[in-house]
Design a protein around this motif. Structure first.
Motif, PDB file in Angstrom:
ATOM      1  N   ILE A  81       0.814  -1.033   0.168  1.00 41.56           N
ATOM      2  CA  ILE A  81      -0.171  -0.199   0.143  1.00 41.56           C
ATOM      3  C   ILE A  81       0.717   1.092  -0.028  1.00 41.56           C
ATOM      4  O   ILE A  81       0.704   2.249  -0.781  1.00 41.56           O
ATOM      5  N   VAL A  82       1.952   1.189   0.744  1.00 40.58           N
ATOM      6  CA  VAL A  82       2.866   2.307   0.940  1.00 40.58           C
ATOM      7  C   VAL A  82       3.671   2.614  -0.283  1.00 40.58           C
ATOM      8  O   VAL A  82       3.516   3.776  -1.037  1.00 40.58           O
ATOM      9  N   HIS A  83       4.054   1.560  -0.790  1.00 41.85           N
ATOM     10  CA  HIS A  83       4.667   1.560  -2.446  1.00 41.85           C
ATOM     11  C   HIS A  83       3.728   2.251  -3.395  1.00 41.85           C
ATOM     12  O   HIS A  83       3.956   3.094  -4.230  1.00 41.85           O
ATOM     13  N   ILE A  89       8.225   1.812  -8.015  1.00 41.78           N
ATOM     14  CA  ILE A  89       8.308   0.331  -8.610  1.00 41.78           C
ATOM     15  C   ILE A  89       9.711  -0.068  -8.192  1.00 41.78           C
ATOM     16  O   ILE A  89      10.468   0.224  -9.251  1.00 41.78           O
ATOM     17  N   GLY A  90       9.820  -0.799  -7.467  1.00 40.66           N
ATOM     18  CA  GLY A  90      11.350  -1.238  -7.144  1.00 40.66           C
ATOM     19  C   GLY A  90      11.379  -2.439  -6.162  1.00 40.66           C
ATOM     20  O   GLY A  90      10.102  -2.919  -5.808  1.00 40.66           O
ATOM     21  N   GLY A  91      12.386  -2.892  -5.730  1.00 43.04           N
ATOM     22  CA  GLY A  91      12.542  -4.002  -4.626  1.00 43.04           C
ATOM     23  C   GLY A  91      12.657  -5.275  -5.356  1.00 43.04           C
ATOM     24  O   GLY A  91      12.840  -5.295  -6.720  1.00 43.04           O
ATOM     25  N   GLU A  92      12.699  -6.223  -4.629  1.00 45.23           N
ATOM     26  CA  GLU A  92      12.943  -7.623  -5.135  1.00 45.23           C
ATOM     27  C   GLU A  92      11.653  -8.240  -5.664  1.00 45.23           C
ATOM     28  O   GLU A  92      10.485  -8.085  -5.097  1.00 45.23           O
ATOM     29  N   PHE A  93      11.787  -8.839  -6.703  1.00 48.52           N
ATOM     30  CA  PHE A  93      10.720  -9.560  -7.569  1.00 48.52           C
ATOM     31  C   PHE A  93      10.860 -10.681  -7.977  1.00 48.52           C
ATOM     32  O   PHE A  93      11.919 -10.896  -8.945  1.00 48.52           O
ATOM     33  N   LYS A  94      10.469 -11.707  -7.446  1.00 43.89           N
ATOM     34  CA  LYS A  94      10.748 -13.220  -7.757  1.00 43.89           C
ATOM     35  C   LYS A  94       9.649 -13.969  -8.921  1.00 43.89           C
ATOM     36  O   LYS A  94       8.546 -13.834  -8.612  1.00 43.89           O
ATOM     37  N   LEU A  95      10.235 -14.233  -9.986  1.00 43.89           N
ATOM     38  CA  LEU A  95       9.497 -14.472 -11.293  1.00 43.89           C
ATOM     39  C   LEU A  95       9.860 -16.056 -11.624  1.00 43.89           C
ATOM     40  O   LEU A  95      11.012 -16.345 -12.096  1.00 43.89           O
ATOM     41  N   SER A 277      -3.884 -13.410  -3.455  1.00 48.01           N
ATOM     42  CA  SER A 277      -3.637 -12.407  -2.282  1.00 48.01           C
ATOM     43  C   SER A 277      -2.991 -10.858  -2.942  1.00 48.01           C
ATOM     44  O   SER A 277      -3.151 -10.129  -2.500  1.00 48.01           O
ATOM     45  N   GLN A 278      -2.615 -11.009  -4.241  1.00 55.42           N
ATOM     46  CA  GLN A 278      -2.532 -10.023  -4.983  1.00 55.42           C
ATOM     47  C   GLN A 278      -1.373  -9.085  -4.618  1.00 55.42           C
ATOM     48  O   GLN A 278      -1.698  -7.639  -4.490  1.00 55.42           O
ATOM     49  N   LEU A 279      -0.524  -9.664  -4.104  1.00 56.95           N
ATOM     50  CA  LEU A 279       0.830  -8.565  -3.389  1.00 56.95           C
ATOM     51  C   LEU A 279       1.817  -8.338  -4.645  1.00 56.95           C
ATOM     52  O   LEU A 279       1.595  -8.941  -5.762  1.00 56.95           O
ATOM     53  N   LYS A 280       2.258  -7.175  -4.260  1.00 60.42           N
ATOM     54  CA  LYS A 280       3.090  -6.393  -5.506  1.00 60.42           C
ATOM     55  C   LYS A 280       2.592  -6.139  -6.526  1.00 60.42           C
ATOM     56  O   LYS A 280       2.950  -6.446  -7.693  1.00 60.42           O
ATOM     57  N   MET A 281       1.400  -5.846  -6.989  1.00 64.99           N
ATOM     58  CA  MET A 281       0.480  -5.661  -7.814  1.00 64.99           C
ATOM     59  C   MET A 281       1.200  -4.623  -8.953  1.00 64.99           C
ATOM     60  O   MET A 281       0.960  -4.577  -9.954  1.00 64.99           O
ATOM     61  N   GLN A 282       1.884  -3.473  -8.175  1.00 65.88           N
ATOM     62  CA  GLN A 282       2.593  -2.401  -8.836  1.00 65.88           C
ATOM     63  C   GLN A 282       3.602  -3.023  -9.872  1.00 65.88           C
ATOM     64  O   GLN A 282       3.665  -2.616 -11.167  1.00 65.88           O
ATOM     65  N   LEU A 283       4.108  -3.920  -9.245  1.00 59.64           N
ATOM     66  CA  LEU A 283       5.470  -4.735 -10.128  1.00 59.64           C
ATOM     67  C   LEU A 283       4.714  -5.701 -11.245  1.00 59.64           C
ATOM     68  O   LEU A 283       5.186  -5.817 -12.340  1.00 59.64           O
ATOM     69  N   ILE A 284       3.699  -6.426 -10.820  1.00 61.43           N
ATOM     70  CA  ILE A 284       2.959  -7.272 -11.767  1.00 61.43           C
ATOM     71  C   ILE A 284       2.427  -6.344 -13.093  1.00 61.43           C
ATOM     72  O   ILE A 284       2.510  -6.788 -14.128  1.00 61.43           O
TER      73      ILE A 284
END
Length: 313
Positions: A81-83, A89-95, A277-284
């Motif tokens: 929410i804060v992001h 749009i940053g941080g670790e993203f595992k794909l 749960s739709q976490l990190k949606m801005q990265l998705i």
């Protein structure tokens, strides 16, 4: 009770070993054990049966773990929410990406994505569909690219493109002189397949399932790569089916052995998938936008017949 304690509980529940869980949690084993013991004392229950090898959850421990997953997910959502509020749009993203998609799609979008979003640390794993489903459920990856539909209520699917199957047929084959081929002309024993664990193999089997099998072939082979199947096909040992994007880099001689299917062609649906749960949606969303931008020019099929990647036994 702290979020950290709950994360330690989830780690032990997953690995069924305090030492291994501590290693994956980047703490010492005594620290992890002490925090879990403090939580058990606070709650007045035993979460783990330590007399069992491997360690097992108690009956109340199973319920605690289910609730802990919800609480940890919701705590991660606060950071999301804060992001989103900051437009960060940053941080670790595992794909995760399945093996039959990785070599063709990844080179198309990776450079563009990393240049556009330099603050993202993209960690990519080649995983089977089964591994992807498990890692999404455990929170070990944030999203994945796989063949769909998967018919899994815990997973959301966002189609990226539809990729037709194309036949690669040797000159000595009965279908070589056909300009286009129909699914009902396929014979299961006539097709070189990928090995077990590849959902593209299941799609081909599902496509051919109703067609005849004579078991007259003098050998059986399952390969881990399309490159091997292409070489064997060129040796005249059978035909194979390829996803459309795998045909683009073939040389002109090999392309002369390609045969498309009659309309609507059988195809696989390739989707960006993630946990409900739709976490990190801005990265998705950033990833999907990037892939949409580069794929649109390379593959734009829509009038297709989607073949399921699920094992239909």
């Amino acid at each position: 009770m702290t979020i950290t304690q709950l994360k330690y509980v989830l780690s032990v529940a997953e690995y069924q070993n305090f030492t291994v869980a501590a290693e994956h949690s980047f703490v010492t084993q005594p620290t992890l054990s002490m925090q879990i013991q403090k939580l058990e004392e606070e709650l007045g229950v035993k979460i783990f049966n330590r007399s069992k090898k491997p360690i097992e959850l108690t009956e109340v421990g199973k319920k605690i773990v289910e609730q802990a997953k919800v609480i940890v997910d919701e705590s991660n959502r606060i950071l999301d929410i804060v992001h989103q509020q900051k437009g960060f749009i940053g941080g670790e993203f595992k794909l995760g990406i399945i093996p039959t998609i990785m070599p063709t799609l990844l080179p198309m979008f990776l450079n563009s994505f990393t240049k556009k979003y330099p603050k993202v640390k993209l960690i990519i794993e080649e995983l089977t569909t089964e591994e992807i489903i498990r890692k999404l459920a455990d929170g070990h990856i944030d999203a994945a690219i796989a063949a769909t539909p998967l018919e899994n209520e815990a997973i959301k699917e966002r189609p990226l493109y539809y990729e037709p199957f194309v036949g690669l047929i040797p000159q000595n084959h009965r279908l070589f002189n056909e300009k286009v081929i129909a699914p009902d002309e396929l014979e299961m024993d006539d097709i070189l397949l990928l090995e077990d664990g590849h959902c593209f193999k299941e799609s081909v089997i599902n496509l051919c399932r109703t067609f005849k099998t004579d078991n007259k072939k003098s050998f059986q082979l399952a390969s881990g790569s399309f490159d091997t199947l292409i070489k064997l096909t060129k040796e005249g040992l059978g035909m194979t089916l390829l996803p459309y994007l795998h045909t683009l880099d073939l040389n002109d001689v090999d392309k002369s052995h390609l045969r498309e299917f009659t309309n609507p062609p059988p195809a696989r649906e390739v989707s960006l998938i993630y946990h409900k749960s739709q976490l990190k949606m801005q990265l998705i969303e950033a990833l999907k936008k990037t892939i949409d931008g580069v794929v649109r020019g390379a593959i734009s099929f829509s009038d297709v017949k989607i073949i399921s990647p699920l094992n239909k036994k």
